[in-house]
Design an enzyme around this catalytic site. Structure first.
Site, PDB file in Angstrom:
ATOM      1  N   LYS A   1     -21.993  41.254  17.577  1.00 35.41           N
ATOM      2  CA  LYS A   1     -23.191  40.465  16.890  1.00 35.41           C
ATOM      3  C   LYS A   1     -23.609  39.601  17.842  1.00 35.41           C
ATOM      4  O   LYS A   1     -23.017  38.411  17.742  1.00 35.41           O
ATOM      5  CB  LYS A   1     -22.764  40.063  15.601  1.00 35.41           C
ATOM      6  CG  LYS A   1     -23.970  39.794  15.039  1.00 35.41           C
ATOM      7  CD  LYS A   1     -23.999  38.559  14.090  1.00 35.41           C
ATOM      8  CE  LYS A   1     -24.114  37.117  14.806  1.00 35.41           C
ATOM      9  NZ  LYS A   1     -25.572  36.848  15.452  1.00 35.41           N
TER      10      LYS A   1
ATOM     11  N   GLU B   1     -12.961  31.113  20.851  1.00 36.12           N
ATOM     12  CA  GLU B   1     -13.281  30.444  21.966  1.00 36.12           C
ATOM     13  C   GLU B   1     -14.229  29.363  21.416  1.00 36.12           C
ATOM     14  O   GLU B   1     -15.322  29.684  21.115  1.00 36.12           O
ATOM     15  CB  GLU B   1     -13.950  31.241  22.974  1.00 36.12           C
ATOM     16  CG  GLU B   1     -13.035  32.188  23.779  1.00 36.12           C
ATOM     17  CD  GLU B   1     -12.118  31.643  24.655  1.00 36.12           C
ATOM     18  OE1 GLU B   1     -12.052  30.243  25.100  1.00 36.12           O
ATOM     19  OE2 GLU B   1     -11.120  32.241  25.098  1.00 36.12           O
TER      20      GLU B   1
ATOM     21  N   CYS C   1     -19.565  24.950  26.532  1.00 38.03           N
ATOM     22  CA  CYS C   1     -18.207  24.703  26.099  1.00 38.03           C
ATOM     23  C   CYS C   1     -17.456  23.829  27.099  1.00 38.03           C
ATOM     24  O   CYS C   1     -16.857  22.939  26.564  1.00 38.03           O
ATOM     25  CB  CYS C   1     -17.594  25.661  25.578  1.00 38.03           C
ATOM     26  SG  CYS C   1     -17.141  26.781  26.837  1.00 38.03           S
TER      27      CYS C   1
ATOM     28  N   GLU D   1     -19.618  16.985  20.686  1.00 36.19           N
ATOM     29  CA  GLU D   1     -20.191  17.957  21.778  1.00 36.19           C
ATOM     30  C   GLU D   1     -21.435  17.544  22.352  1.00 36.19           C
ATOM     31  O   GLU D   1     -22.411  18.004  21.273  1.00 36.19           O
ATOM     32  CB  GLU D   1     -20.022  19.369  21.553  1.00 36.19           C
ATOM     33  CG  GLU D   1     -19.683  20.146  22.619  1.00 36.19           C
ATOM     34  CD  GLU D   1     -19.359  21.853  22.345  1.00 36.19           C
ATOM     35  OE1 GLU D   1     -19.306  22.063  20.924  1.00 36.19           O
ATOM     36  OE2 GLU D   1     -18.866  22.398  22.825  1.00 36.19           O
TER      37      GLU D   1
HETATM   38  P1  NAP Z   1     -22.378  29.062  16.624  1.00 36.92           P
HETATM   39  O1  NAP Z   1     -23.549  28.203  15.831  1.00 36.92           O
HETATM   40  O2  NAP Z   1     -20.987  28.797  16.241  1.00 36.92           O
HETATM   41  O3  NAP Z   1     -22.779  30.404  16.785  1.00 36.92           O
HETATM   42  C1  NAP Z   1     -22.124  31.359  17.410  1.00 36.92           C
HETATM   43  C2  NAP Z   1     -22.222  32.662  16.840  1.00 36.92           C
HETATM   44  O4  NAP Z   1     -21.803  32.694  15.651  1.00 36.92           O
HETATM   45  C3  NAP Z   1     -23.641  33.253  16.913  1.00 36.92           C
HETATM   46  O5  NAP Z   1     -23.952  34.816  16.943  1.00 36.92           O
HETATM   47  C4  NAP Z   1     -24.060  32.853  15.232  1.00 36.92           C
HETATM   48  O6  NAP Z   1     -24.985  33.830  14.669  1.00 36.92           O
HETATM   49  C5  NAP Z   1     -22.743  33.222  14.588  1.00 36.92           C
HETATM   50  N1  NAP Z   1     -22.419  32.677  13.318  1.00 36.92           N
HETATM   51  C6  NAP Z   1     -23.271  31.414  12.795  1.00 36.92           C
HETATM   52  N2  NAP Z   1     -22.608  31.055  11.551  1.00 36.92           N
HETATM   53  C7  NAP Z   1     -21.893  32.342  11.254  1.00 36.92           C
HETATM   54  C8  NAP Z   1     -21.129  32.742  10.343  1.00 36.92           C
HETATM   55  N3  NAP Z   1     -21.181  31.849   8.980  1.00 36.92           N
HETATM   56  N4  NAP Z   1     -20.590  33.851  10.006  1.00 36.92           N
HETATM   57  C9  NAP Z   1     -20.436  34.491  11.000  1.00 36.92           C
HETATM   58  N5  NAP Z   1     -20.938  34.439  12.345  1.00 36.92           N
HETATM   59  C10 NAP Z   1     -21.898  33.238  12.393  1.00 36.92           C
HETATM   60  O7  NAP Z   1     -22.502  28.174  18.168  1.00 36.92           O
HETATM   61  P2  NAP Z   1     -23.748  28.383  19.143  1.00 36.92           P
HETATM   62  O8  NAP Z   1     -24.582  27.051  18.713  1.00 36.92           O
HETATM   63  O9  NAP Z   1     -24.280  29.515  19.107  1.00 36.92           O
HETATM   64  O10 NAP Z   1     -22.979  28.094  20.458  1.00 36.92           O
HETATM   65  C11 NAP Z   1     -22.336  26.838  21.037  1.00 36.92           C
HETATM   66  C12 NAP Z   1     -21.169  26.716  20.588  1.00 36.92           C
HETATM   67  O11 NAP Z   1     -20.360  27.609  21.213  1.00 36.92           O
HETATM   68  C13 NAP Z   1     -20.644  25.332  21.076  1.00 36.92           C
HETATM   69  O12 NAP Z   1     -19.756  24.687  20.320  1.00 36.92           O
HETATM   70  C14 NAP Z   1     -19.836  25.642  22.454  1.00 36.92           C
HETATM   71  O13 NAP Z   1     -18.888  24.815  22.901  1.00 36.92           O
HETATM   72  C15 NAP Z   1     -19.230  27.021  22.045  1.00 36.92           C
HETATM   73  N6  NAP Z   1     -18.888  27.960  22.987  1.00 36.92           N
HETATM   74  C16 NAP Z   1     -17.440  28.036  23.444  1.00 36.92           C
HETATM   75  C17 NAP Z   1     -17.055  28.740  24.465  1.00 36.92           C
HETATM   76  C18 NAP Z   1     -15.587  28.812  24.791  1.00 36.92           C
HETATM   77  O14 NAP Z   1     -15.422  29.805  25.436  1.00 36.92           O
HETATM   78  N7  NAP Z   1     -14.751  27.945  24.192  1.00 36.92           N
HETATM   79  C19 NAP Z   1     -18.180  29.493  25.299  1.00 36.92           C
HETATM   80  C20 NAP Z   1     -19.583  29.281  25.018  1.00 36.92           C
HETATM   81  C21 NAP Z   1     -19.935  28.497  23.816  1.00 36.92           C
HETATM   82  P3  NAP Z   1     -26.634  33.042  14.757  1.00 36.92           P
HETATM   83  O15 NAP Z   1     -27.080  33.152  16.038  1.00 36.92           O
HETATM   84  O16 NAP Z   1     -27.383  34.129  13.887  1.00 36.92           O
HETATM   85  O17 NAP Z   1     -26.532  31.802  14.055  1.00 36.92           O
END
Ligand code: NAP
Length: 486
Positions: free
Chosen positions: A182, A258, A292, A389
């Site tokens: 997804k 991650e 991240c 962040e």
């Molecule tokens: P996010 O809001 O957590 O969303 C990530 C994914 O989760 C999206 O596909 C989102 O879908 C989905 N999602 C949101 N709420 C959910 C729920 N309740 N249940 C299941 N899935 C859900 O994060 P983001 O804003 O896209 O990405 C930024 C974050 O990712 C930052 O904190 C960054 O540090 C982290 N990140 C970490 C790494 C690593 O390797 N450690 C790498 C890249 C990014 P929707 O798009 O539909 O909301």
């Protein structure tokens, strides 16, 4: 310029389930926006729970046959994916820039990085080994056999629309697992293109399923509640990671997480300042700061703080902001309006507590979600940007006078993804490498991502590793046989 959307035919802007490309059962769709212009570039299927479960049906139907496919054959399909991504780099990169906003040069780098996971895990697929040994007490033998964990559910973020999926799909397939991915609702197109490319190179139906949806919570929790799912791997915010860990507990799923970071980048007075400046710029500004592993807090030892700050500020101020497709652009659009508003809030909060803005700090008028490269000094420890962040092109620079002081500050966070240190003193570098509570550390380097290295955090930055040999172990269960042999 031809339309970047030409690469993904309308029939492939739908759900990839088994051998079909299909609309959501409800017929619903949602719009994907170009963040640089705010215009809609495509409509994709908006899956509901029934569609998600149909994808899981397909993944579980394909699971036994894929697990039994010879590793060499699986490896060849991964190599073919690597080649196709590499050959078609430009079209994939343009689609990434279109939906995510990063400069084209960075999108090309993401394609190279994402493709490399397929090459790396093509090589790992044929190196999965068990052990045969004599039980210490004698009398029988111990045989261990790694087996694929089974159908996996992947949830990926928008900041690296190809690479964050590739890091999961490649090792899963190498290990013999089938998948349902997804992608983020803001950037679903690249993952659909990857699924199409994998179909074209001959990956069997049901092995790679992609479900686009605006109802992530509902769809993903139904997938995790289904006992056919055996593993969930998530890349995204720590907040959502916690939710998924709770849901995974009910089914006792294998999990890889991650999550977010809050990296400290430490410049010691003995560092080669040119190297430190280059490293700090890439660690802060790669991917428009939406990474991240972005340097969130830049700590500079007092004797070089002024010079570093002056030169870093000059470089930040010289970066060109604009649409990712335009020549010479260094800093593309941020993903959406709330991301820009958050940067505004963080800067206002720091300034309200006494910080000074040396460059940037004012969002431009006009369409698209842009924010200029920004440098702040005199940022107090309680400023929100040092605790949260930032996820954008904003760099706070803070002075320090002792290694113990800066180590304590660097570690004073719930996150533990990565740290960076710049020094020419080997012992000092090793003390930081051992003392920083992070899963990764860059020593005199601002760029650490590499498919052949184990990427992952500690503390609330995550569980598990992606890439390297460790990456495939996340998709294998080790079973053991005790064989009587008196
Ligand atoms: P996010 O809001 O957590 O969303 C990530 C994914 O989760 C999206 O596909 C989102 O879908 C989905 N999602 C949101 N709420 C959910 C729920 N309740 N249940 C299941 N899935 C859900 O994060 P983001 O804003 O896209 O990405 C930024 C974050 O990712 C930052 O904190 C960054 O540090 C982290 N990140 C970490 C790494 C690593 O390797 N450690 C790498 C890249 C990014 P929707 O798009 O539909 O909301």
């Amino acid at each position: 310029m031809s339309d970047p959307m030409d690469v993904l035919a309308p029939e492939h802007r739908r759900l990839r389930i088994g051998d079909s490309w299909r609309d959501a059962a409800s017929g619903a769709t949602f719009a994907v926006e170009d963040p640089a212009t705010g215009t809609t570039v495509a409509e994709v299927a908006d899956a509901g729970v029934a569609d998600g479960l149909a994808a899981l049906d397909a993944a579980s139907r394909a699971a036994a046959q894929w697990a039994a496919t010879p590793p060499r054959k699986r490896s060849e399909l991964l190599t073919a994916t690597y080649r196709a991504l590499t050959d078609r780099s430009e079209e994939v990169a343009r689609l990434i820039t279109l939906e995510m906003g990063k400069p084209l040069a960075e999108a090309r780098a993401e394609v190279a990085y994402g493709a490399e996971f397929f090459r790396w895990f093509a090589e790992e697929a044929v190196r999965v080994e068990g052990r045969y040994s004599t039980a210490p007490a004698g009398g029988y033998r111990i045989l261990t056999v790694p087996k694929p964990v089974g159908p996996c559910v992947f949830v990926t973020p928008w900041n690296f629309p190809l690479a964050m999926g590739a890091r999961k799909i490649a090792p899963a397939l190498a290990a013999g697992c089938t998948t349902v991915t997804k992608p983020a609702a803001q950037t679903p197109l690249t993952m659909l293109l990857l699924a199409r490319i994998m179909e074209e190179v001959g990956v069997p139906a049901g092995v790679v399923n992609v479900v686009t949806t605006r109802r992530a919570g509902e769809v993903v929790s139904a997938l995790l509640a289904d006992t056919r799912t055996r593993k969930v791997s998530f890349t995204g915010s720590t907040e959502v990671g916690r939710v998924l860990l709770r849901q995974a507990a009910d089914n006792v799923l294998r999990t890889s997480m991650e999550l977010g970071g809050n990296a400290a980048l430490i410049v010691c007075a003995d560092a080669d300042l040119d190297v430190a400046l280059r490293g700090a710029l890439v660690a802060k500004m790669r991917n428009i700061g939406e990474s991240c592993i972005a340097a969130n807090r830049i700590y500079v030892e007092e004797p070089v703080r002024e010079e570093f700050t002056k030169r870093f500020t000059e470089r930040m101020g010289a970066l060109v902001v604009g649409r990712g497709f335009d020549d010479g652009v260094d800093v593309g659009a941020l993903i959406d309006g709330p991301s820009v508003a958050k940067l505004d809030d963080l800067v206002a909060d720091a300034v309200g507590r006494g910080a000074r803005v040396l460059v940037g700090g004012v969002r431009p008028d006009g369409p698209g979600h842009f924010y200029p490269p920004t440098v702040l000094v005199d940022v107090p420890d309680d400023a929100r940007m040092l605790r949260e962040e930032i996820f954008g092109p904003v760099a706070p620079i803070i002075g320090f006078t002792s290694d113990d002081e800066v180590m304590a500050k660097a570690n004073d966070t719930e996150h533990g993804l990565v740290g960076y240190v710049f020094t020419r003193d080997l012992q000092r570098a090793l003390r930081f490498a051992e003392g920083l509570q992070t899963g990764m550390i860059g020593v005199n380097r601002g760029l650490i991502s590499d498919p052949s290295a184990p990427f992952g955090g500690v503390k609330q930055s995550g569980i598990g590793k992606e890439g390297s040999h460790e990456g495939i172990l996340e998709y294998l269960d080790v079973t053991y046989a005790a064989i009587d042999l008196p």
